[in-house]
Design an enzyme around this catalytic site. Structure first.
Site, PDB file in Angstrom:
ATOM      1  CE  LYS A 108      83.275  83.757  20.494  1.00 46.06           C
ATOM      2  NZ  LYS A 108      82.377  84.766  21.012  1.00 46.06           N
ATOM      3  CD  GLU A 131      74.742  73.022  12.341  1.00 43.09           C
ATOM      4  OE1 GLU A 131      75.661  73.046  13.199  1.00 43.09           O
ATOM      5  OE2 GLU A 131      73.599  73.445  12.566  1.00 43.09           O
ATOM      6  N   GLY A 147      79.873  85.900  17.862  1.00 40.75           N
ATOM      7  CA  GLY A 147      79.839  85.323  16.516  1.00 40.75           C
ATOM      8  C   GLY A 147      79.129  86.212  15.506  1.00 40.75           C
ATOM      9  NE  ARG A 148      73.791  87.967  18.608  1.00 38.39           N
ATOM     10  CZ  ARG A 148      73.992  87.129  19.609  1.00 38.39           C
ATOM     11  NH1 ARG A 148      74.485  85.934  19.373  1.00 38.39           N
ATOM     12  NH2 ARG A 148      73.733  87.481  20.848  1.00 38.39           N
ATOM     13  CD  GLU A 172      72.534  83.617  17.375  1.00 41.73           C
ATOM     14  OE1 GLU A 172      72.128  82.642  16.728  1.00 41.73           O
ATOM     15  OE2 GLU A 172      73.732  83.956  17.370  1.00 41.73           O
ATOM     16  CG  HIS A 183      56.761  92.901  -8.545  1.00 45.27           C
ATOM     17  ND1 HIS A 183      55.746  93.283  -9.384  1.00 45.27           N
ATOM     18  CD2 HIS A 183      57.717  93.858  -8.625  1.00 45.27           C
ATOM     19  CE1 HIS A 183      56.090  94.421  -9.982  1.00 45.27           C
ATOM     20  NE2 HIS A 183      57.275  94.781  -9.530  1.00 45.27           N
ATOM     21  CE  LYS A 198      74.240  75.429  18.610  1.00 48.42           C
ATOM     22  NZ  LYS A 198      75.345  76.235  19.115  1.00 48.42           N
TER      23      LYS A 198
END
Ligand SMILES: O=P(O)(O)OC[C@H]1O[C@](O)(CO)[C@@H](O)[C@@H]1O
Length: 584
Positions: free
Chosen positions: A219, A225, A279-280, A366, A397, A522
């Site tokens: 965005k 990263e 973004g999410r 978030e 399990h 960050k």
């Protein structure tokens, strides 16, 4: 800034009469057990909802009809409807960033009208969607070729957080769906998210750059990263195919077309979206639609948008008592804020939905992991939930021991009526999918009913084992059944979760649409980066002890003492050898 849709100035939701009434009502609920509540058929009938093709059973929540009435009253007093309308009307409800919150516009039908700041944004949305269709069709039918003339059958989508988890969820959901399988024959979609070079090596392993298209999704186009991964993969491409490869092999999805251009990607090959898409919440924008259309074709992905749009309309129009996101949000709020259960487990009995929990983890945590209300007032209660989950039966399990006999974790079971894949072995008692679903039905009742000492005694369990084998039961869950796991129903499921998270945030009166909490780490990483560069390049202008505490200094020094494979060679890029394996 006090927003028109917030509660009265300075008034916390916990001060509302309905909140107080719910607090008092907890005592009544503590006296009940799901074993008994489940015997009340009238109650159960009112808590099973069949809508939009889905079957939703809320009977195993620790609630009575009175609890629901009080929750609806809380919704009224918190102006939930007003806040939902404000979102759909494009008001700037993300007040700390002064933005509208309109991911619903990214899946609007062409003829819908959704206004932001006096402008209908649906034509803008469709301009990008039409561009995605045209481009993905060209790549898929071989009209758009790589720089050496080969068809581009591999796509590597580079992005992180919301620019990764939503698309990964949808891709994972569709991979084995028969129509999607047909549409994606001979095509590969991979994701590269982590800045860890191992992720680069894995994402590129076995891929031929001549046949690979890279989609850089960010965005902001500044995420450290993503940008390092984009530069790394650009170098991988150009070292094999020359600098001219970028034009044919790299495209971008971003709101920041200026930075896309500076990176070297032609803005013609960029697919935009807007600051009013968080973004999410961006999987229905080009963030998801571009890579997924490249893999499955635009027509199929349009069904995904239609599913999400179906739930948007449902959310906007249905009364609280028939509104799935509202019901789910209110019940979660009850579990978190009144019964004190801080976590929830998302448990799809469908391997295709294995990435639902990781995606919702970001969307929910978030969005709602906040410490102050929308007016900046520190909250006297905790918001948000800790989300985790695995597909059944794998989770059984793994962590189900804890949720049956340890902590109480409200569970959300998601089952599918018609599996994407069917296997029946002659002579077996049930088909493989029926076997899976037997577990789906059993777990919810095991949590609700438990097993008493009396039952154990009548099963001849020895006395010394009885305490170990008692299940207290009374553990809340909800069960949702989808008719199938297709592009359409995956869109519905996504939108249900997005909106129920908004419902919780609206009632807690927090800003569910900003994420300031991710900033500090960050900034500190960037400070460490400066030290790292100084130490590695031996210019030693800045030393690890500059500006760090004893613990961090010592840890960085320990790391720097160790052997590293890459020695910052001058003048050429360096890749792990395996990254090039596919092109030898
Ligand atoms: O799409 P971008 O700008 O690269 O951001 C990626 C992610 O980083 C965050 O800003 C913080 O983790 C997320 O909200 C977002 O989804």
């Amino acid at each position: 800034m006090i927003h028109t849709t917030s509660n009265k100035k300075g008034e916390l939701v916990s001060e509302l009469p309905a909140w107080q009434a719910l607090k008092e009502h907890v005592n009544e609920i503590e006296k009940t057990h799901l074993r008994d509540l489940l015997h009340d058929e009238a109650r159960c009938m009112s808590m099973i909802k069949e809508c939009e093709g889905m079957y939703c059973d809320f009977t195993r929540q620790r609630v009575t009809q009175k609890t629901l009435e009080l929750l609806f009253e809380l919704a009224e007093q918190s102006n939930l409807r007003g806040k939902i309308n404000a979102m759909f009307n494009g008001e700037h409800i993300n007040s700390t960033e002064d933005r509208a919150v309109l991911h619903v516009a990214t899946r609007a039908h062409r003829n819908q009208k959704i206004m932001v700041d006096g402008r209908d944004v649906v034509p803008d949305v469709w301009e990008v969607l039409d561009k995605i269709k045209a481009f993905s069709d060209k790549v898929r039918n071989g009209e758009w070729l790589g720089v050496t003339g080969k068809p581009l059958k591999n796509v590597v989508a580079i992005g992180i957080g919301g620019s990764f988890l939503g698309p990964l969820f949808v891709h994972t959901a569709l991979r084995t769906e028969p129509v999607a399988m047909r549409c994606s024959r001979d095509r590969r979609l991979r994701f590269l998210a982590n800045v860890d070079p191992i992720d680069v090596a894995r994402a590129l392993d076995g891929l031929d750059p001549e046949e690979t298209l890279v989609v850089v999704i960010s965005k902001t186009f500044t995420t450290a990263e993503t940008m390092l991964n984009a530069r790394t993969v650009r170098s991988w491409l150009t070292s094999r195919l020359g600098p001219e490869a970028v034009a044919k092999h790299m495209v971008a999805v971003s709101t920041n077309l200026k930075l896309v251009k500076e990176f070297g990607i032609d803005p013609e090959n960029a697919f935009g979206f807007w600051d009013w898409v968080g973004g999410r919440y961006s999987v229905c924008s080009a963030v998801g639609m571009l890579p997924l259309s490249l893999q499955y074709g635009f027509d199929l992905m349009q069904e995904f948008l239609a599913g999400a749009n179906n739930i948007d309309e449902h959310f906007k129009n249905q009364p609280y008592q028939d509104n799935l996101p509202v019901l789910m949000g209110l019940l979660s709020l009850w579990n978190v804020s009144f019964l004190g259960h801080g976590a929830k487990a998302i448990l799809p009995y469908c391997q295709a939905l294995s990435k639902l929990a990781p995606h919702i983890q970001q969307v929910d945590m978030e969005s709602n992991g906040k410490g102050v209300d929308i007016n900046g007032v520190r909250l006297p209660f905790e918001t948000g939930e800790i989300d985790f989950g695995e597909p059944g039966t794998n989770g059984q399990h793994s962590f189900y021991q804890l949720i049956h006999q340890g902590r109480v974790v409200p569970c959300e079971f998601i089952g599918i009526v018609r599996s994407q894949q069917s296997v029946y072995l002659k002579g077996e008692v049930v088909s493989n999918h029926d076997e899976l679903m037997c577990n789906f039905f059993a777990q919810a009742d095991a949590l609700a009913y438990g097993k008493t000492p009396e039952q154990l005694r009548s099963d001849n369990v020895p006395d010394y084992l009885i305490p170990h084998r008692v299940f207290t039961g009374n553990r809340p869950s909800m069960s949702i059944m989808l008719p199938s796991c297709t592009a359409y129903t995956v869109g519905q499921l996504l939108a249900i979760y997005e909106h129920r998270i908004a419902v919780q945030g609206f009632i807690w009166n927090i800003n569910s649409f900003d994420q300031w909490g991710v900033e500090l780490g960050k900034v500190l990483a960037s400070k460490v980066r400066t030290v790292m560069n100084s130490a590695r390049t031996r210019d030693r202008k800045i030393l690890p002890q500059d500006g760090f505490n004893y613990s961090t200094t010592r840890m960085i020094n320990k790391y720097l003492e160790g052997k590293t494979q890459v020695l910052y060679p001058e003048g050429h890029d360096s890749f792990p050898i395996d990254m090039l394996r596919g092109v030898q």
